[in-house]
Design a protein around this motif. Sequence first.
Motif, PDB file in Angstrom:
ATOM      1  N   PHE A  66       0.812  -1.217   0.000  1.00  0.00           N
ATOM      2  CA  PHE A  66       0.000   0.000   0.000  1.00  0.00           C
ATOM      3  C   PHE A  66       0.847   1.269   0.000  1.00  0.00           C
ATOM      4  N   ALA A  67       2.128   1.131  -0.239  1.00  0.00           N
ATOM      5  CA  ALA A  67       3.019   2.292  -0.259  1.00  0.00           C
ATOM      6  C   ALA A  67       2.496   3.336  -1.246  1.00  0.00           C
ATOM      7  N   GLY A  68       2.455   4.585  -0.812  1.00  0.00           N
ATOM      8  CA  GLY A  68       1.963   5.665  -1.657  1.00  0.00           C
ATOM      9  C   GLY A  68       0.487   5.950  -1.470  1.00  0.00           C
ATOM     10  N   LYS A  69      -0.214   5.139  -0.659  1.00  0.00           N
ATOM     11  CA  LYS A  69      -1.639   5.340  -0.409  1.00  0.00           C
ATOM     12  C   LYS A  69      -1.889   5.646   1.062  1.00  0.00           C
ATOM     13  N   TYR A  70      -2.873   6.494   1.294  1.00  0.00           N
ATOM     14  CA  TYR A  70      -3.389   6.625   2.644  1.00  0.00           C
ATOM     15  C   TYR A  70      -4.124   5.328   2.966  1.00  0.00           C
ATOM     16  N   ARG A  71      -4.158   4.967   4.241  1.00  0.00           N
ATOM     17  CA  ARG A  71      -4.818   3.722   4.628  1.00  0.00           C
ATOM     18  C   ARG A  71      -5.678   3.930   5.855  1.00  0.00           C
ATOM     19  N   ILE A  72      -6.874   3.376   5.818  1.00  0.00           N
ATOM     20  CA  ILE A  72      -7.733   3.317   7.000  1.00  0.00           C
ATOM     21  C   ILE A  72      -7.668   1.878   7.481  1.00  0.00           C
ATOM     22  N   VAL A  73      -7.297   1.664   8.732  1.00  0.00           N
ATOM     23  CA  VAL A  73      -7.098   0.303   9.234  1.00  0.00           C
ATOM     24  C   VAL A  73      -7.962   0.074  10.469  1.00  0.00           C
ATOM     25  N   TYR A  74      -8.802  -0.958  10.397  1.00  0.00           N
ATOM     26  CA  TYR A  74      -9.670  -1.328  11.522  1.00  0.00           C
ATOM     27  C   TYR A  74      -9.530  -2.821  11.785  1.00  0.00           C
ATOM     28  N   PHE A  75      -9.336  -3.193  13.043  1.00  0.00           N
ATOM     29  CA  PHE A  75      -9.258  -4.588  13.449  1.00  0.00           C
ATOM     30  C   PHE A  75     -10.573  -4.998  14.113  1.00  0.00           C
ATOM     31  N   GLY A  76     -11.135  -6.118  13.680  1.00  0.00           N
ATOM     32  CA  GLY A  76     -12.381  -6.611  14.261  1.00  0.00           C
ATOM     33  C   GLY A  76     -12.602  -8.054  13.852  1.00  0.00           C
ATOM     34  N   TYR A  77     -13.844  -8.512  13.917  1.00  0.00           N
ATOM     35  CA  TYR A  77     -14.129  -9.880  13.476  1.00  0.00           C
ATOM     36  C   TYR A  77     -15.561  -9.979  12.967  1.00  0.00           C
ATOM     37  N   THR A  78     -15.794 -10.867  12.052  1.00  0.00           N
ATOM     38  CA  THR A  78     -17.074 -10.907  11.342  1.00  0.00           C
ATOM     39  C   THR A  78     -18.219 -11.436  12.185  1.00  0.00           C
ATOM     40  N   LYS A 108      -6.885   7.899  -3.430  1.00  0.00           N
ATOM     41  CA  LYS A 108      -5.580   7.665  -2.807  1.00  0.00           C
ATOM     42  C   LYS A 108      -5.700   6.910  -1.486  1.00  0.00           C
ATOM     43  N   VAL A 109      -6.929   6.556  -1.098  1.00  0.00           N
ATOM     44  CA  VAL A 109      -7.175   5.944   0.210  1.00  0.00           C
ATOM     45  C   VAL A 109      -7.608   4.495   0.063  1.00  0.00           C
ATOM     46  N   GLN A 110      -7.031   3.599   0.867  1.00  0.00           N
ATOM     47  CA  GLN A 110      -7.433   2.197   0.892  1.00  0.00           C
ATOM     48  C   GLN A 110      -7.973   1.837   2.280  1.00  0.00           C
ATOM     49  N   PRO A 111      -9.289   1.610   2.405  1.00  0.00           N
ATOM     50  CA  PRO A 111      -9.847   1.137   3.677  1.00  0.00           C
ATOM     51  C   PRO A 111      -9.536  -0.360   3.848  1.00  0.00           C
ATOM     52  N   ILE A 112      -9.123  -0.751   5.047  1.00  0.00           N
ATOM     53  CA  ILE A 112      -8.706  -2.133   5.318  1.00  0.00           C
ATOM     54  C   ILE A 112      -9.358  -2.636   6.602  1.00  0.00           C
ATOM     55  N   PHE A 113      -9.930  -3.829   6.542  1.00  0.00           N
ATOM     56  CA  PHE A 113     -10.464  -4.517   7.713  1.00  0.00           C
ATOM     57  C   PHE A 113      -9.613  -5.747   7.958  1.00  0.00           C
ATOM     58  N   ILE A 114      -9.053  -5.879   9.172  1.00  0.00           N
ATOM     59  CA  ILE A 114      -8.214  -7.023   9.515  1.00  0.00           C
ATOM     60  C   ILE A 114      -8.885  -7.831  10.617  1.00  0.00           C
ATOM     61  N   ALA A 132     -20.269  -6.577   1.988  1.00  0.00           N
ATOM     62  CA  ALA A 132     -21.587  -6.080   2.384  1.00  0.00           C
ATOM     63  C   ALA A 132     -21.536  -4.594   2.738  1.00  0.00           C
ATOM     64  N   PHE A 133     -20.355  -4.077   3.056  1.00  0.00           N
ATOM     65  CA  PHE A 133     -20.207  -2.671   3.415  1.00  0.00           C
ATOM     66  C   PHE A 133     -19.767  -1.821   2.230  1.00  0.00           C
ATOM     67  N   SER A 134     -18.836  -2.340   1.449  1.00  0.00           N
ATOM     68  CA  SER A 134     -18.362  -1.579   0.293  1.00  0.00           C
ATOM     69  C   SER A 134     -17.379  -2.423  -0.511  1.00  0.00           C
ATOM     70  N   PRO A 135     -17.432  -2.336  -1.846  1.00  0.00           N
ATOM     71  CA  PRO A 135     -16.427  -3.028  -2.650  1.00  0.00           C
ATOM     72  C   PRO A 135     -15.034  -2.421  -2.480  1.00  0.00           C
ATOM     73  N   ARG A 136     -14.976  -1.229  -1.893  1.00  0.00           N
ATOM     74  CA  ARG A 136     -13.685  -0.568  -1.673  1.00  0.00           C
ATOM     75  C   ARG A 136     -12.984  -1.070  -0.408  1.00  0.00           C
ATOM     76  N   LEU A 137     -13.738  -1.754   0.461  1.00  0.00           N
ATOM     77  CA  LEU A 137     -13.184  -2.215   1.733  1.00  0.00           C
ATOM     78  C   LEU A 137     -12.463  -3.545   1.534  1.00  0.00           C
ATOM     79  N   LEU A 138     -11.173  -3.563   1.819  1.00  0.00           N
ATOM     80  CA  LEU A 138     -10.357  -4.761   1.664  1.00  0.00           C
ATOM     81  C   LEU A 138     -10.328  -5.542   2.967  1.00  0.00           C
ATOM     82  N   GLY A 139     -10.761  -6.799   2.930  1.00  0.00           N
ATOM     83  CA  GLY A 139     -10.755  -7.648   4.103  1.00  0.00           C
ATOM     84  C   GLY A 139      -9.537  -8.550   4.117  1.00  0.00           C
ATOM     85  N   LEU A 140      -8.860  -8.626   5.259  1.00  0.00           N
ATOM     86  CA  LEU A 140      -7.656  -9.443   5.382  1.00  0.00           C
ATOM     87  C   LEU A 140      -7.741 -10.342   6.610  1.00  0.00           C
TER      88      LEU A 140
END
Length: 211
Positions: A66-78, A108-114, A132-140
């Motif tokens: 994700f170098a070069g991108k802003y990142r939103i990072v949230y840790f949780g569980y499904t 320039k922003v990548q939302p991430i759920f871990i 279910a929340f957004s196609p832009r949200l990357l789940g890891l």
Amino acid sequence: MNRHAMTYHRTLAALLLPLLPLALTACGSGGAPTAPAQRPPLEGAAIGGPFTLVDKDGKTVRWQDFAGKYRIVYFGYTFCPDACPFDVQAMMMGFNRFAQAHPGEAAKVQPIFISIDPRRDTPAVVGQWTAAFSPRLLGLTGTPEQVAGAAKAFAVYYAKGKDTTGGYLMDHSRIAYLMDPEGKPLAMLPVDKGVADKGAAVAAELEKWVK
């Protein structure tokens, strides 16, 4: 919240308190007070760092990808019954609101759920949940060791909680970090505002720091 979670939050507060911007004014050469440029509230905090996880397809994803991108990072569980869905909904409502007003910056922003529950959160499960929340949200997700390493890098607390009729719960911190293009922390997004304001508080914070 259990005793370990309370201890964690006191430790995190002690880490972040000295980094909060001070309300100071400076005098210019003409004697008129001038306000200093606002500094990111998490500037200099030891938050963030390398990790190796997998996406919904089982593809390896690394922090440096994700170098070069802003990142939103949230840790949780499904399987989270309330906090995670509400937080992530507020986070993505705010991001979508920001994207509508500032599409160029949002690109320039990548939302991430871990996930912090790798036992149940397989790549497929995480992928379905984030979609279910957004196609832009990357789940890891990843192995327990990989998840533990990522959580440690981001000063995230989590632990297996009590058993219920629907399965066990997870105790965990609730923080959505905004990171800069170099992977350094900028601010915590106010997902605790919930969805009542339709993501306005989150969008305002993104407008403040994403350029």
